[in-house]
Design a protein around this motif. Structure first.
Motif, short mmCIF file in Angstrom:
data_model
loop_
_atom_site.label_atom_id
_atom_site.label_comp_id
_atom_site.label_asym_id
_atom_site.label_seq_id
_atom_site.Cartn_x
_atom_site.Cartn_y
_atom_site.Cartn_z
N GLY A 15 82.62 -67.20 -43.43
CA GLY A 15 81.86 -66.46 -44.51
C GLY A 15 82.74 -65.60 -45.50
N THR A 64 79.68 -70.14 -49.36
CA THR A 64 79.40 -68.99 -49.35
C THR A 64 79.80 -68.07 -50.84
OG1 THR A 64 81.12 -67.50 -48.40
CG2 THR A 64 79.64 -68.81 -46.84
N LYS A 139 75.31 -70.70 -47.81
CA LYS A 139 75.07 -70.17 -46.50
C LYS A 139 75.30 -68.89 -46.94
CE LYS A 139 77.94 -69.51 -42.25
NZ LYS A 139 79.06 -70.13 -41.60
#
Length: 374
Positions: A15, A64, A139
């Protein structure tokens, strides 16, 4: 391209990404009052547009926002829950690296009222990310419910509000369930619960800390699993859920050690997620034997590429490690990723932007060679 229909994908990442220099500078300018909040957001927007294009150009099917709008991976979320505020006292966590030890200090949290969800946390951030993606699945990462409880334990929760912890857990899971529902309504199809506690509890020192807080070190992970499941019980079929576990990630340092053995059976057989991002970049994480508990249908994302150092791993070494893991869980259930984010806090780990990109490219290329995806 990766032929997996749903995330997690063969080549994936956790992430957070290193913040570009101009964003770090803008944050300092905002803190000093030299620019407005709107001006800072414009810099964030530009940096996120650029980093999404980067992820897609590398060949990742996940994108991300790098967590560029956050200072830390978890507290920026937790402090937005209703009933929770920063406490006056500081929370100090001991981290370790090859050079020795260092401390991370931040405001502790205090649960001073019933836990609620007053707004969709990171909702605007997700919507902006979704607008930027073209080939990748956007995401979003958020801390798991466990993280609200783990560091402070019972002492951080007002006994006048919650005389018994069962009601606290009920309210917290309800707030999370509402958050999950709202994110799905915004079009989120890939959500990750980041949960260091489920990895920390493998470390006897961490279980001693839980005992000192008056908790139940032998069964706390089981409580956390139940509450995560309660948070996800009503999620739509369209939403894929993963969890990421590591032993701390602050300026290339860690806080805990130990393989997954202590939590493995309950974790893999009971946690209702689609995939597990597991830290496996060095001996601190133990061997792959705990993966024998992973049931059919669940994916394991092997975090074999470290984000703590810039040195690039070899493809051959990664392939050998994947083969070792495949002794315990079928190869078709495995994926590859970095061991953690590159910048769990705004400071980031000790590697360069170029080294970060090289590691992400290595993951994509290795996954293509191992699983035959084009």
């Amino acid at each position: 391209m990766d032929s997996s229909p749903r995330p997690p994908f063969r080549a994936d990442h956790v992430g957070s990404l290193l913040r570009p220099a101009r964003l770090l500078s803008a944050r300092q300018d905002r803190a000093a009052g030299r620019i407005t909040a709107e001006e800072l957001r414009a810099v964030e927007d530009d940096a996120i547009r650029e980093v999404v294009r980067l992820q897609e150009s590398i060949g990742l099917r996940t994108a991300t926002d790098g967590e560029f709008r956050r200072t830390s991976w978890h507290m920026d979320f937790i402090y937005q829950l209703g009933g929770i505020d920063p406490a006056d006292e500081k929370l100090t966590v001991q981290f370790y690296n090859e050079a020795g030890a260092l401390e991370f200090s931040s405001a502790a949290l205090r649960v001073h009222d019933r836990v609620t969800l007053d707004h969709t946390i990171f909702g605007d951030a997700f919507s902006f990310l979704k607008e930027q993606t073209t080939t990748a699945t956007p995401k979003l990462t958020i801390p798991s419910p466990s993280m609200v409880h783990y560091r402070g334990g019972r002492a951080a929760i007002d006994t006048g509000v919650y005389p018994e912890l069962d009601q606290f857990w009920t309210d917290l899971s309800a707030a999370y369930a509402e958050q999950v529902s709202r994110l799905a309504a915004l079009g989120c199809t890939y959500l990750q619960f980041d949960d260091t506690s489920l990895a920390y509890l493998n470390d006897p020192r961490q279980r001693d800390m839980v005992a000192a807080q008056g908790g139940d070190p032998e069964h706390q992970h089981e409580r956390y699993i139940r509450q995560i499941n309660a948070s996800l019980a009503g999620r739509p079929e369209s939403l894929s859920i993963t969890t990421h576990m590591c032993r701390g990630n602050f300026r290339s340092s860690w806080a805990a050690e130990g393989g997954y053995d202590f939590v493995a059976e309950a974790l893999f057989t009971q946690l209702d997620v689609d995939g597990f991002f597991l830290e496996y970049d060095d001996e601190r994480s133990g061997d792959f034997a705990p993966l024998r508990f992973v049931p059919p249908g669940k994916k394991v994302v092997l975090g074999l590429v470290t984000t703590k150092r810039g040195e690039l791993e070899s493809k051959d070494a990664l392939k050998r490690r994947i083969d070792e893991a495949a002794r315990y869980v079928p190869l078709e259930q495995l994926c590859l990723s970095p061991q953690c984010g590159f910048s769990s806090t705004v400071e980031g780990n000790a590697l360069t932007q170029e080294e970060q990109v090289a590691k992400l490219r290595l993951i994509v290329e290795t996954a293509q060679e191992v699983w035959g995806d084009k």
